[in-house]
Design an enzyme around this catalytic site. Structure first.
Site, PDB file in Angstrom:
ATOM      1  N   HIS A   1      37.089  61.694  32.762  1.00  0.00           N
ATOM      2  CA  HIS A   1      38.013  61.220  32.771  1.00  0.00           C
ATOM      3  C   HIS A   1      38.144  60.601  31.223  1.00  0.00           C
ATOM      4  O   HIS A   1      39.000  60.142  30.477  1.00  0.00           O
ATOM      5  CB  HIS A   1      37.744  59.777  34.254  1.00  0.00           C
ATOM      6  CG  HIS A   1      38.633  60.601  35.222  1.00  0.00           C
ATOM      7  ND1 HIS A   1      40.117  60.955  35.191  1.00  0.00           N
ATOM      8  CD2 HIS A   1      38.507  60.627  36.208  1.00  0.00           C
ATOM      9  CE1 HIS A   1      40.012  60.475  36.169  1.00  0.00           C
ATOM     10  NE2 HIS A   1      39.646  60.858  37.739  1.00  0.00           N
TER      11      HIS A   1
ATOM     12  N   GLN B   1      33.915  62.949  37.412  1.00  0.00           N
ATOM     13  CA  GLN B   1      33.947  61.820  37.485  1.00  0.00           C
ATOM     14  C   GLN B   1      34.062  61.233  35.386  1.00  0.00           C
ATOM     15  O   GLN B   1      35.051  60.642  35.176  1.00  0.00           O
ATOM     16  CB  GLN B   1      33.366  60.455  37.940  1.00  0.00           C
ATOM     17  CG  GLN B   1      34.013  59.292  38.162  1.00  0.00           C
ATOM     18  CD  GLN B   1      35.313  59.288  38.894  1.00  0.00           C
ATOM     19  OE1 GLN B   1      35.793  59.976  39.813  1.00  0.00           O
ATOM     20  NE2 GLN B   1      36.072  58.260  38.452  1.00  0.00           N
TER      21      GLN B   1
ATOM     22  N   ASP C   1      41.793  62.247  44.696  1.00  0.00           N
ATOM     23  CA  ASP C   1      43.074  61.764  43.270  1.00  0.00           C
ATOM     24  C   ASP C   1      44.353  62.264  43.504  1.00  0.00           C
ATOM     25  O   ASP C   1      45.420  62.368  42.999  1.00  0.00           O
ATOM     26  CB  ASP C   1      42.396  62.798  42.689  1.00  0.00           C
ATOM     27  CG  ASP C   1      41.133  61.369  42.165  1.00  0.00           C
ATOM     28  OD1 ASP C   1      40.757  60.986  42.038  1.00  0.00           O
ATOM     29  OD2 ASP C   1      39.919  62.128  40.541  1.00  0.00           O
TER      30      ASP C   1
ATOM     31  N   TYR D   1      54.193  52.606  36.924  1.00  0.00           N
ATOM     32  CA  TYR D   1      53.430  52.694  35.610  1.00  0.00           C
ATOM     33  C   TYR D   1      52.998  54.041  35.003  1.00  0.00           C
ATOM     34  O   TYR D   1      51.813  54.109  36.160  1.00  0.00           O
ATOM     35  CB  TYR D   1      52.921  51.813  34.143  1.00  0.00           C
ATOM     36  CG  TYR D   1      52.194  52.576  33.005  1.00  0.00           C
ATOM     37  CD1 TYR D   1      53.462  51.751  31.961  1.00  0.00           C
ATOM     38  CD2 TYR D   1      51.029  52.639  32.715  1.00  0.00           C
ATOM     39  CE1 TYR D   1      53.193  51.779  30.864  1.00  0.00           C
ATOM     40  CE2 TYR D   1      51.024  53.750  31.619  1.00  0.00           C
ATOM     41  CZ  TYR D   1      51.846  53.403  30.462  1.00  0.00           C
ATOM     42  OH  TYR D   1      51.284  53.383  29.169  1.00  0.00           O
TER      43      TYR D   1
ATOM     44  N   GLU E   1      34.958  52.322  42.988  1.00  0.00           N
ATOM     45  CA  GLU E   1      35.986  53.041  42.825  1.00  0.00           C
ATOM     46  C   GLU E   1      35.934  53.985  44.173  1.00  0.00           C
ATOM     47  O   GLU E   1      37.157  54.124  45.285  1.00  0.00           O
ATOM     48  CB  GLU E   1      36.847  52.921  41.605  1.00  0.00           C
ATOM     49  CG  GLU E   1      38.172  53.671  41.780  1.00  0.00           C
ATOM     50  CD  GLU E   1      38.411  54.231  40.874  1.00  0.00           C
ATOM     51  OE1 GLU E   1      40.186  54.765  40.577  1.00  0.00           O
ATOM     52  OE2 GLU E   1      37.824  54.487  39.964  1.00  0.00           O
ATOM     53  N   HIS E   2      35.404  54.734  43.921  1.00  0.00           N
ATOM     54  CA  HIS E   2      34.787  56.309  44.637  1.00  0.00           C
ATOM     55  C   HIS E   2      33.373  56.363  45.449  1.00  0.00           C
ATOM     56  O   HIS E   2      32.630  56.238  44.726  1.00  0.00           O
ATOM     57  CB  HIS E   2      35.510  56.924  44.252  1.00  0.00           C
ATOM     58  CG  HIS E   2      36.841  57.224  43.233  1.00  0.00           C
ATOM     59  ND1 HIS E   2      36.976  57.134  42.014  1.00  0.00           N
ATOM     60  CD2 HIS E   2      38.015  57.542  43.620  1.00  0.00           C
ATOM     61  CE1 HIS E   2      38.442  57.210  41.692  1.00  0.00           C
ATOM     62  NE2 HIS E   2      38.741  57.330  42.774  1.00  0.00           N
TER      63      HIS E   2
ATOM     64  N   HIS F   1      55.751  12.617  55.332  1.00  0.00           N
ATOM     65  CA  HIS F   1      54.981  13.632  56.538  1.00  0.00           C
ATOM     66  C   HIS F   1      55.124  13.311  58.157  1.00  0.00           C
ATOM     67  O   HIS F   1      55.811  13.852  58.555  1.00  0.00           O
ATOM     68  CB  HIS F   1      53.368  14.527  55.942  1.00  0.00           C
ATOM     69  CG  HIS F   1      53.477  14.940  54.849  1.00  0.00           C
ATOM     70  ND1 HIS F   1      54.375  14.634  53.574  1.00  0.00           N
ATOM     71  CD2 HIS F   1      53.610  16.217  55.145  1.00  0.00           C
ATOM     72  CE1 HIS F   1      54.015  16.146  53.139  1.00  0.00           C
ATOM     73  NE2 HIS F   1      53.421  17.077  53.750  1.00  0.00           N
TER      74      HIS F   1
ATOM     75  N   SER G   1      37.269  54.322  35.449  1.00  0.00           N
ATOM     76  CA  SER G   1      37.218  54.794  37.067  1.00  0.00           C
ATOM     77  C   SER G   1      35.420  54.696  37.366  1.00  0.00           C
ATOM     78  O   SER G   1      34.834  54.991  36.710  1.00  0.00           O
ATOM     79  CB  SER G   1      38.018  56.078  36.451  1.00  0.00           C
ATOM     80  OG  SER G   1      38.005  56.492  38.198  1.00  0.00           O
TER      81      SER G   1
ATOM     82  N   ASN H   1      45.736  52.268  30.142  1.00  0.00           N
ATOM     83  CA  ASN H   1      44.233  52.572  29.143  1.00  0.00           C
ATOM     84  C   ASN H   1      44.172  50.694  29.075  1.00  0.00           C
ATOM     85  O   ASN H   1      44.973  50.078  29.817  1.00  0.00           O
ATOM     86  CB  ASN H   1      44.948  53.076  27.577  1.00  0.00           C
ATOM     87  CG  ASN H   1      45.800  52.336  26.913  1.00  0.00           C
ATOM     88  OD1 ASN H   1      46.272  51.030  27.525  1.00  0.00           O
ATOM     89  ND2 ASN H   1      46.603  52.753  26.013  1.00  0.00           N
TER      90      ASN H   1
END
Length: 421
Positions: A253, A250, A352, A120, A318-319, A411, A228, A205
């Site tokens: 975004h 950042q 990025d 996507y 994340e970063h 078994h 983000s 989104n």
């Protein structure tokens, strides 16, 4: 931008946004039942576009190259190649093997690519060209037989030409002019025009994220991502102008994006706060960035480097940027992050776009238990057992004993039958 102490930092500062889950489920159900017809209706409703066909034809993809500046085409090509090289090295770490664990008893693994993958690529205010090759290239390097891209009709009723160029250069097999929940539903369950995939990856989104959550299990997904995030660790030797610039990179975004600085210097914290204010005044994307900074922007003043590391590991960003004179002591303790950027030259924005790293990364603390998108996400590690005649019976005896302990008689009998033979 607020300045707080580590003790005042409570919880996470961002959310994935408000989503009507019932509406998401209803759209998915409708697409599953009515296929292309439902997809077209939702596209007209949400995107204002009447689709004649869902798939972008090869002629339109070829034509897109004439609508994208040659410099941008070359840039995309170089970024794709760097990512391909990085992914090839990643793939080399996942290998088949065959191990004789006991005499005549072999166990091993096979690394097998997922057959059909959906990527996507968001549309929105700007074409997110980089997200295309971030998803397509690792799938292609992993050996996926078919890689398809879905992107909304955000440019004159079709997919943006730059997105089409990126999909072609990255090696996508099919491109569909689809966005939102209806795109995720079409990828998961299929329609007359779209064959279902086995895994869906890529950012989106809050509604796209909610849709991925709903279809998980029917298909695989990368992870459920939120807005983000960046967390910057900096000392007094860092450049406040660069730190502020990275925080704002950042923040622009999304109003729900999270930008944090952690430092042991209150004086440095004040300099960065002033620099953020100064840069915001001249930033074209200030309306979005200012909302993010006002809602979620924080500067944390810690008492010691150890507390800095503790804050970073607890946030699991994340970063994670490390702009300090001596990174070694911090590197030894940092464990939870999507991607790490060491030194003032290692801007997070390089990750990025153009460094070869993948920017599809875990958010909302998920870096505590997972990493970012990679070749690993497009292969299955399958285990294999092989027993030769005369193999050691110690392993079999152990299995019988455990089966009997657990009360699983069939078994045990299955195993003992082999002893008798």
């Amino acid at each position: 931008m607020r300045i707080v102490t580590a003790g005042e930092l409570v919880g996470r500062t961002c959310s994935a946004g408000t989503v009507n889950a019932d509406e998401v489920r209803a759209i998915i159900k409708d697409v599953r039942q009515r296929g292309d017809e439902a997809v077209r209706e939702f596209t007209l409703r949400f995107d204002g576009v009447q689709l004649d066909r869902l798939r972008v034809e090869k002629e339109e993809i070829r034509d897109a190259f004439g609508h994208v500046p040659s410099e941008l085409v070359a840039t995309i090509g170089r970024c794709v190649e760097r990512m391909r090289r990085f992914c090839e090295h990643q793939l080399a770490s996942y290998q088949d093997f065959d191990l004789e664990i006991e005499r005549g008893l072999f166990i091993g693994q096979r690394v097998v690519p997922i057959e059909r993958v959906g990527v996507y690529a968001p549309g929105g205010r700007f074409p997110l060209v980089s997200s295309v090759y971030m998803g397509v290239v690792p799938a292609r390097v992993a050996g996926a037989e078919e890689v398809v891209v879905c992107s909304p009709p955000s440019h004159k009723g079709s997919v943006h030409p730059a997105v089409l160029v990126a999909a072609d250069l990255a090696g996508a097999d099919e491109v569909y002019c689809l966005g939102g929940v209806q795109a995720i539903a079409a990828l998961a369950y299929g329609t007359e025009s779209v064959r279902p995939v086995h895994k869906i990856v890529g950012p989106g989104n809050a509604y796209v994220t909610a849709a991925k959550r709903e279809v998980y299990g029917e298909v695989g997904i990368d992870f459920v991502a939120g807005p983000s995030e960046v967390l910057i660790i900096a000392d007094e030797e860092a450049n406040p102008e660069l730190v502020a610039a990275d925080l704002l990179a950042q923040a622009e975004h999304d109003p729900d994006a999270s930008a944090l600085l952690v430092t042991t210097s209150a004086a440095f914290a004040e300099r960065v706060r002033a620099e953020v204010t100064r840069q915001l005044a001249a930033l074209p994307t200030a309306p979005v960035a200012r909302l993010s900074i006002d809602r979620h922007g924080l500067i944390v003043v810690a008492d010691s480097p150890g507390e800095v590391v503790a804050v970073a590991n607890a946030r699991a960003p994340e970063h994670l940027e490390l702009q300090v004179a001596d990174p070694a002591p911090f590197l030894a303790g940092l464990r939870n992050y999507g991607s790490l950027f060491v030194g003032e030259k290692a801007a997070e924005a390089l990750g990025d776009y153009s460094s070869g790293l993948n920017h599809i990364l875990p958010t909302n603390g998920a870096a505590r238990y997972t990493g970012g998108l990679s070749v690993r996400d497009f292969v299955k590690v399958q285990t294999v057992l092989r027993a030769e005649q005369g193999a050691s019976e110690v392993v079999l005896d152990d299995a019988v004993r455990l089966a009997e302990t657990e009360g699983l008689v069939a078994h045990a009998r299955s195993l003992l039958a082999r002893c008798r033979k």
